[in-house]
Design an enzyme around this catalytic site. Structure first.
Site, PDB file in Angstrom:
ATOM      1  N   TYR A   1       0.847  -1.201   0.000  1.00 41.20           N
ATOM      2  CA  TYR A   1       0.000   0.000   0.000  1.00 41.20           C
ATOM      3  C   TYR A   1       0.878   1.246   0.000  1.00 41.20           C
ATOM      4  O   TYR A   1       0.688   2.168  -0.789  1.00 41.20           O
ATOM      5  CB  TYR A   1      -0.913  -0.006   1.234  1.00 41.20           C
ATOM      6  CG  TYR A   1      -1.806   1.216   1.319  1.00 41.20           C
ATOM      7  CD1 TYR A   1      -3.057   1.221   0.725  1.00 41.20           C
ATOM      8  CD2 TYR A   1      -1.365   2.370   1.961  1.00 41.20           C
ATOM      9  CE1 TYR A   1      -3.874   2.347   0.782  1.00 41.20           C
ATOM     10  CE2 TYR A   1      -2.165   3.508   2.022  1.00 41.20           C
ATOM     11  CZ  TYR A   1      -3.422   3.491   1.431  1.00 41.20           C
ATOM     12  OH  TYR A   1      -4.208   4.600   1.473  1.00 41.20           O
TER      13      TYR A   1
ATOM     14  N   GLU B   1       6.970   8.422  20.435  1.00 46.05           N
ATOM     15  CA  GLU B   1       6.098   7.323  20.905  1.00 46.05           C
ATOM     16  C   GLU B   1       6.114   6.206  19.873  1.00 46.05           C
ATOM     17  O   GLU B   1       6.340   6.473  18.704  1.00 46.05           O
ATOM     18  CB  GLU B   1       4.633   7.795  20.988  1.00 46.05           C
ATOM     19  CG  GLU B   1       4.400   9.001  21.831  1.00 46.05           C
ATOM     20  CD  GLU B   1       3.057   9.655  21.502  1.00 46.05           C
ATOM     21  OE1 GLU B   1       2.523   9.469  20.394  1.00 46.05           O
ATOM     22  OE2 GLU B   1       2.566  10.356  22.379  1.00 46.05           O
TER      23      GLU B   1
ATOM     24  N   LYS C   1       4.509   3.830  17.127  1.00 47.26           N
ATOM     25  CA  LYS C   1       3.330   3.952  16.263  1.00 47.26           C
ATOM     26  C   LYS C   1       2.531   2.657  16.424  1.00 47.26           C
ATOM     27  O   LYS C   1       2.917   1.604  15.938  1.00 47.26           O
ATOM     28  CB  LYS C   1       3.719   4.162  14.806  1.00 47.26           C
ATOM     29  CG  LYS C   1       2.502   4.431  13.942  1.00 47.26           C
ATOM     30  CD  LYS C   1       2.887   4.918  12.567  1.00 47.26           C
ATOM     31  CE  LYS C   1       1.683   5.388  11.773  1.00 47.26           C
ATOM     32  NZ  LYS C   1       0.669   4.353  11.538  1.00 47.26           N
TER      33      LYS C   1
ATOM     34  N   ASP D   1      -0.226  -0.181  16.165  1.00 49.32           N
ATOM     35  CA  ASP D   1      -0.923  -0.713  14.998  1.00 49.32           C
ATOM     36  C   ASP D   1      -2.341  -1.133  15.388  1.00 49.32           C
ATOM     37  O   ASP D   1      -2.623  -2.297  15.618  1.00 49.32           O
ATOM     38  CB  ASP D   1      -0.137  -1.897  14.430  1.00 49.32           C
ATOM     39  CG  ASP D   1      -0.352  -2.022  12.940  1.00 49.32           C
ATOM     40  OD1 ASP D   1      -1.093  -1.194  12.381  1.00 49.32           O
ATOM     41  OD2 ASP D   1       0.221  -2.948  12.343  1.00 49.32           O
TER      42      ASP D   1
ATOM     43  N   TYR E   1      -2.877   9.460  22.679  1.00 54.13           N
ATOM     44  CA  TYR E   1      -1.780  10.231  22.089  1.00 54.13           C
ATOM     45  C   TYR E   1      -2.218  11.596  21.584  1.00 54.13           C
ATOM     46  O   TYR E   1      -1.591  12.167  20.701  1.00 54.13           O
ATOM     47  CB  TYR E   1      -1.049   9.444  20.998  1.00 54.13           C
ATOM     48  CG  TYR E   1      -1.930   8.887  19.896  1.00 54.13           C
ATOM     49  CD1 TYR E   1      -2.701   9.739  19.101  1.00 54.13           C
ATOM     50  CD2 TYR E   1      -1.966   7.521  19.660  1.00 54.13           C
ATOM     51  CE1 TYR E   1      -3.495   9.231  18.091  1.00 54.13           C
ATOM     52  CE2 TYR E   1      -2.767   7.004  18.636  1.00 54.13           C
ATOM     53  CZ  TYR E   1      -3.524   7.859  17.869  1.00 54.13           C
ATOM     54  OH  TYR E   1      -4.302   7.357  16.872  1.00 54.13           O
TER      55      TYR E   1
ATOM     56  N   LYS F   1       8.682   4.738   9.920  1.00 53.27           N
ATOM     57  CA  LYS F   1       8.257   3.334   9.826  1.00 53.27           C
ATOM     58  C   LYS F   1       9.425   2.365   9.974  1.00 53.27           C
ATOM     59  O   LYS F   1      10.530   2.634   9.506  1.00 53.27           O
ATOM     60  CB  LYS F   1       7.592   3.095   8.465  1.00 53.27           C
ATOM     61  CG  LYS F   1       6.278   3.826   8.256  1.00 53.27           C
ATOM     62  CD  LYS F   1       5.149   3.113   8.979  1.00 53.27           C
ATOM     63  CE  LYS F   1       3.791   3.468   8.423  1.00 53.27           C
ATOM     64  NZ  LYS F   1       3.367   2.698   7.293  1.00 53.27           N
TER      65      LYS F   1
ATOM     66  N   CYS G   1       8.268 -40.350  -0.530  1.00 52.85           N
ATOM     67  CA  CYS G   1       9.244 -39.416   0.028  1.00 52.85           C
ATOM     68  C   CYS G   1      10.159 -38.892  -1.084  1.00 52.85           C
ATOM     69  O   CYS G   1      10.733 -39.687  -1.837  1.00 52.85           O
ATOM     70  CB  CYS G   1      10.066 -40.123   1.098  1.00 52.85           C
ATOM     71  SG  CYS G   1      11.455 -39.135   1.673  1.00 52.85           S
TER      72      CYS G   1
ATOM     73  N   CYS H   1      13.839 -40.545  -0.176  1.00 54.52           N
ATOM     74  CA  CYS H   1      14.147 -41.977  -0.188  1.00 54.52           C
ATOM     75  C   CYS H   1      13.084 -42.807  -0.910  1.00 54.52           C
ATOM     76  O   CYS H   1      13.199 -44.014  -1.002  1.00 54.52           O
ATOM     77  CB  CYS H   1      14.323 -42.492   1.233  1.00 54.52           C
ATOM     78  SG  CYS H   1      12.769 -42.574   2.129  1.00 54.52           S
TER      79      CYS H   1
ATOM     80  N   CYS I   1       7.160 -39.479   6.102  1.00 56.04           N
ATOM     81  CA  CYS I   1       7.882 -40.468   5.309  1.00 56.04           C
ATOM     82  C   CYS I   1       8.066 -41.695   6.194  1.00 56.04           C
ATOM     83  O   CYS I   1       8.448 -41.582   7.355  1.00 56.04           O
ATOM     84  CB  CYS I   1       9.243 -39.892   4.908  1.00 56.04           C
ATOM     85  SG  CYS I   1      10.485 -41.145   4.587  1.00 56.04           S
TER      86      CYS I   1
ATOM     87  N   CYS J   1      15.922 -43.417   5.394  1.00 58.67           N
ATOM     88  CA  CYS J   1      15.783 -42.166   4.656  1.00 58.67           C
ATOM     89  C   CYS J   1      16.956 -41.245   4.996  1.00 58.67           C
ATOM     90  O   CYS J   1      17.099 -40.825   6.146  1.00 58.67           O
ATOM     91  CB  CYS J   1      14.462 -41.490   5.022  1.00 58.67           C
ATOM     92  SG  CYS J   1      14.277 -39.884   4.236  1.00 58.67           S
TER      93      CYS J   1
HETATM   94  S1  IVH Z   1      -0.755  11.009  16.170  1.00 65.21           S
HETATM   95  C1  IVH Z   1      -2.055  14.567  13.930  1.00 65.21           C
HETATM   96  N1  IVH Z   1       0.471   9.092  17.474  1.00 65.21           N
HETATM   97  O1  IVH Z   1      -1.302   6.490  12.930  1.00 65.21           O
HETATM   98  C2  IVH Z   1      -1.473  13.319  14.400  1.00 65.21           C
HETATM   99  N2  IVH Z   1      -0.912   8.519  15.639  1.00 65.21           N
HETATM  100  O2  IVH Z   1      -1.114   7.698  10.144  1.00 65.21           O
HETATM  101  C3  IVH Z   1      -2.457  12.257  14.540  1.00 65.21           C
HETATM  102  N3  IVH Z   1      -1.058   6.110  15.249  1.00 65.21           N
HETATM  103  O3  IVH Z   1      -4.514   7.808  12.545  1.00 65.21           O
HETATM  104  C4  IVH Z   1      -1.959  10.959  14.907  1.00 65.21           C
HETATM  105  N4  IVH Z   1       0.238   5.494  16.902  1.00 65.21           N
HETATM  106  O4  IVH Z   1      -4.230   5.709  13.983  1.00 65.21           O
HETATM  107  C5  IVH Z   1      -0.360   9.411  16.447  1.00 65.21           C
HETATM  108  N5  IVH Z   1       1.575   7.500  18.747  1.00 65.21           N
HETATM  109  C6  IVH Z   1       0.760   7.815  17.733  1.00 65.21           C
HETATM  110  C7  IVH Z   1       0.182   6.835  16.907  1.00 65.21           C
HETATM  111  C8  IVH Z   1      -0.646   7.224  15.860  1.00 65.21           C
HETATM  112  C9  IVH Z   1      -0.514   5.080  15.897  1.00 65.21           C
HETATM  113  C10 IVH Z   1      -1.924   5.977  14.057  1.00 65.21           C
HETATM  114  C11 IVH Z   1      -3.238   6.673  14.197  1.00 65.21           C
HETATM  115  C12 IVH Z   1      -3.262   7.678  13.084  1.00 65.21           C
HETATM  116  C13 IVH Z   1      -2.260   7.098  12.125  1.00 65.21           C
HETATM  117  C14 IVH Z   1      -1.618   8.178  11.313  1.00 65.21           C
END
Ligand code: IVH
Length: 754
Positions: free
Chosen positions: A41, A119, A121, A123, A231, A320, A412, A415, A430, A436
């Site tokens: 993506y 922080e 990120k 998921d 956050y 990332k 197999c 063997c 097997c 074997c």
């Molecule tokens: S801040 C204006 N902090 O990432 C800033 N987002 O691509 C708004 N996400 O929609 C987001 N961890 O779902 C922020 N520590 C973090 C995050 C975080 C995950 C996600 C969130 C957001 C997306 C942005």
């Protein structure tokens, strides 16, 4: 002419990319069922971004690059966000992060380092929760950034999200923003349940979280282990925001909301990169999934000064991690034969870069997994490689349509012996046994491995050479080999031959646990082997273990086929019976009067006890069938495997030859309590040791009676810290656990002669 052509092509590609991205947005946000890995993506997104920035005339207002991805499903009420919920720009390399930091400093006109709040990120999926006078009144997804979906009914079921704020100075209105996610442990449990119920498992914790939250029936979300970290703050009234983002977030914690414990303030690009590496190292051990880190300019006045572009703030960026999942073509499938004969399908892939490594082989686990994925040769598949785990094919991204079916071979591939399906249908095997070469090679590799006989220098290649050239036919052959001949054959250098001969000699002095593990008895791992070796009932004697019968491991009481209910019913029946049972003329018919006793069970009971009177006197405990194990952890299946292994003449012969060659171990009696100065102590080893490997140290500590554990807790008695000890040392210091260095450990070993 050429330019025109090119322009037209670009225009078409841009349109195609927009359509693809919209489709993938729909799969991801609306259906919670993405078709491609995130990396794919991101690649499409990037490609469109590049075209648009180089050819601004191709940029259209409704391009996915200009909008926040999530759509809004018709099934929920709409919530218009008072302040739009934005997305984040991405950095995929250190360079791109440095560019971001440069843009920030230029935008602010500052030369020195900027302070960022960093922080992980997370998921999961973004959520906005509105509290009025401290009471949760509404929760909404991000949706398209302007309008989200009302999921209040589900959010109210999440235990980690307070329905009422606590603490002081609670604002009149507070809209907190954060990420709802499913911790990994909860995800595993949920998927187990999905599979047991015959339902499709979730692809990853993010999908599980999104799928749980975007349900109409709150009972579903209530059963799902969801959590949330905050956050950000949207609308806030009746409270003066502090100057910094991080102080605001900590304030949310004071009000009872959950925060990510990894949040930290860092200075400049260097601080960001150091944080990125630190979290990257921790990534696999965190209890939740993350896909990068986020840096935010910490001072609110500086954030304001920087402002926004299209869909994202200029003051924040997501950095990332290299994608753990990529797409490639499945070229073929080979079947690998393991130590116990199990056939494992190995995907032969068009080489692809995944998380920094080129992957051309990945596991497809077993035939069931192939059926579940419905994968064929020629398909485009997603391949995942995370941490130390073997790369695996996780799904079909695009079917080739006319792809070749993957068929389990009838014979197999090594063997040519017949392949049969296991009784419990878990695997294909097997039937060649040690005939074997594949099984033999794997068996020898296991035998010499570090945690088994630990024969240093006997690598896979050499093992394969020895088997392929008929130089050895079983593990005992290793001790009967003339290493100087190998040298003559040009297989190894003189020095290596000498070192090998020495390593083989050294391995003769081992422990019974290691030896039993090395033999490769099916289902007997390191722990079971050690349990067997140390079981009081066998006194640490191999001969006694080899002579053991099934009953020595498993004791069965009562009558097979009689459970608690029937057992109680039978006992009760006789207790209530007032006549003389010895006078009954047809005992079988008589027994059938008892609820749950079939004709067959009546015969079993009579033959087990001999007479009706004996049954009448037996009592519940002699009726109800119960099994117990002599050695905890050795259940019915393993007991059968152990007995069957030692029953085989060939195995007994190999063991006799190994002992004849001089393989030996200390007797159990020597390890009595008085010689165990560390008896009952829980010890953790960390860092690098210089005098010996960690395993050797572990063995010695265990010989002194210690329990060696992998993690530090308040129950840890002692931490032994080698060079470069890190987080475990820190934790031990925090908990006040006694700490010893390598020298201290060696002194201890010396003192006790291990
Ligand atoms: S801040 C204006 N902090 O990432 C800033 N987002 O691509 C708004 N996400 O929609 C987001 N961890 O779902 C922020 N520590 C973090 C995050 C975080 C995950 C996600 C969130 C957001 C997306 C942005």
């Amino acid at each position: 002419m050429n330019d025109l052509f090119e322009q037209q092509e670009l225009e078409e590609r841009a349109a195609e990319l927009r359509e693809l991205l919209r489709y993938h947005n729909y799969r991801y946000y609306e259906l919670d069922d993405p078709q491609v890995p995130d990396a794919e993506y991101d690649r499409l997104f990037r490609e469109l971004q590049v075209i648009e920035s180089e050819h601004p005339e191709l940029l259209v207002a409704d391009s996915p690059t200009q909008m926040v991805g999530g759509g809004v499903s018709k099934k929920f009420a709409e919530v218009v966000h008072a302040i739009p919920m934005l997305s984040l720009g991405n950095a995929f390399s250190d360079e791109e992060l440095k560019d971001f930091d440069r843009r920030v400093r230029e935008g602010l006109g500052v030369g020195g380092p900027v302070t960022y709040c960093a922080e992980p990120k997370l998921d999961g999926l973004a959520i906005s929760i509105r509290y009025e006078h401290g009471l949760l009144v509404q929760a909404a997804t991000r949706g398209d950034g302007t309008t989200g979906e009302d999921v209040t009914h589900n959010v109210l079921t999440i235990g980690d999200i307070p329905q009422r704020l606590s603490g002081e100075n609670i604002p009149k209105i507070l809209e907190v923003r954060g990420e709802v996610f499913m911790p990994r442990a909860g995800f595993d449990a949920i998927n187990e349940k999905q599979l047991a119920a015959g339902e499709k498992p979730f692809a990853n914790p993010r999908n599980a979280a999104a799928g749980s939250l975007r349900q109409l029936d709150p009972k579903i979300a209530a059963q799902r282990p969801l959590s949330m970290f905050c956050y950000g703050v949207g609308v806030i009234e009746g409270f003066d925001k502090p100057d910094n983002y991080s102080d605001m977030i900590r304030q949310l914690g004071e009000w009872g909301l959950k925060l990510c414990p990894e949040m930290a303030e860092v200075d400049g690009a260097d601080g960001c990169l150091e944080y990125y590496r630190r979290i990257g190292e921790k990534r696999d051990s965190l209890p939740y999934d993350i896909d990068g880190v986020v840096y935010k300019v910490n001072a609110y006045n500086l954030q304001e000064k920087l402002g926004f572009i299209a869909r994202a703030p200029r003051w924040a960026i997501a950095h990332k991690f290299p994608a753990q999942e990529q797409v490639t073509t499945l070229n073929d499938v080979e079947w690998q034969v393991g130590r116990t004969g199990v056939l494992t399908p190995v995907a032969k892939l068009e080489p692809v870069h995944v998380a920094g490594v080129t992957v051309s082989n990945a596991t497809l686990h077993n035939a069931d997994e192939i059926a579940r994925l419905n994968v064929r040769i020629g398909d485009r598949v997603s391949v995942r490689r995370a941490g130390d785990v073997i790369p695996q094919v996780t799904g079909v991204v695009e079917s080739a349509g006319d792809g070749r079916e993957i068929i389990v071979p009838a014979h197999c591939p090594v063997c040519n012996s017949e392949v049969v399906r296991d009784e419990d249908e878990a695997a294909y095997r097997c039937t060649g046994g040690l005939i074997c070469p594949a099984q033999l090679k794997e068996g020898i590799k296991h035998f010499v491995s570090r945690r088994a006989m630990d024969i240093d220098g006997l690598g896979d290649k050499l093992v394969e050479h020895l088997v392929d050239n008929d130089l050895i036919h079983d593990v005992a052959g290793l001790y009967e080999l003339n290493f100087s001949e190998l040298r003559v054959e040009g297989m190894v250098k003189e020095k290596t031959a000498l070192a090998l001969a020495e390593a083989v000699e050294k391995s003769k002095s081992t422990t019974l646990g290691r030896f039993l593990f090395a033999l490769g008895i099916p289902d007997v791992g390191e722990v079971t082997a050690k349990d067997l070796a140390e079981a009081g009932c066998f006194g640490g004697e191999l001969e006694r273990i080899m002579a053991a019968r099934y009953d020595d491991f498993i004791q069965s009481r009562g009558v097979v086929g009689v459970g608690e209910v029937k057992g109680r019913a039978i006992a009760q029946f006789f207790a209530d019976f007032e006549g003389d049972v010895s006078a009954i003329s047809d005992p079988k018919l008589f027994l059938r009067r008892i609820n749950g006793v079939s004709e067959n069970l009546a015969s079993v009971l009579l033959s087990h006890f001999g007479s009706l009177s004996a049954i009448a006197e037996a009592g519940e405990e002699n009726l109800i069938n119960k099994t117990s194990t002599t050695i905890p952890g050795i259940g019915e299946n393993i007991a059968h495997q152990i007995v069957a292994f030692f029953a085989e003449a060939r195995n007994r012969e190999v063991i006799a030859r190994l002992q004849k060659a001089g393989v030996h171990w200390p007797a159990l009696e020597k390890q009595d309590a008085t010689a165990q100065p560390l008896a009952g102590k829980s010890i953790v080893l960390t860092g690098t040791l210089s005098a010996m490997g960690r395993n050797e140290a572990k063995d010695k500590l265990q010989a002194l009676g210690a329990k060696v554990s992998g993690s530090v807790s308040k129950n840890t008695d002692l931490l032994i810290a080698g060079e470069k000890a890190g987080s475990k040392l820190k934790k031990a210091q925090e908990l006040g656990v006694e700490i010893m260095d390598e020298e201290g450990m060696l002194a201890l070993f010396n003192e006790h002669g291990v």
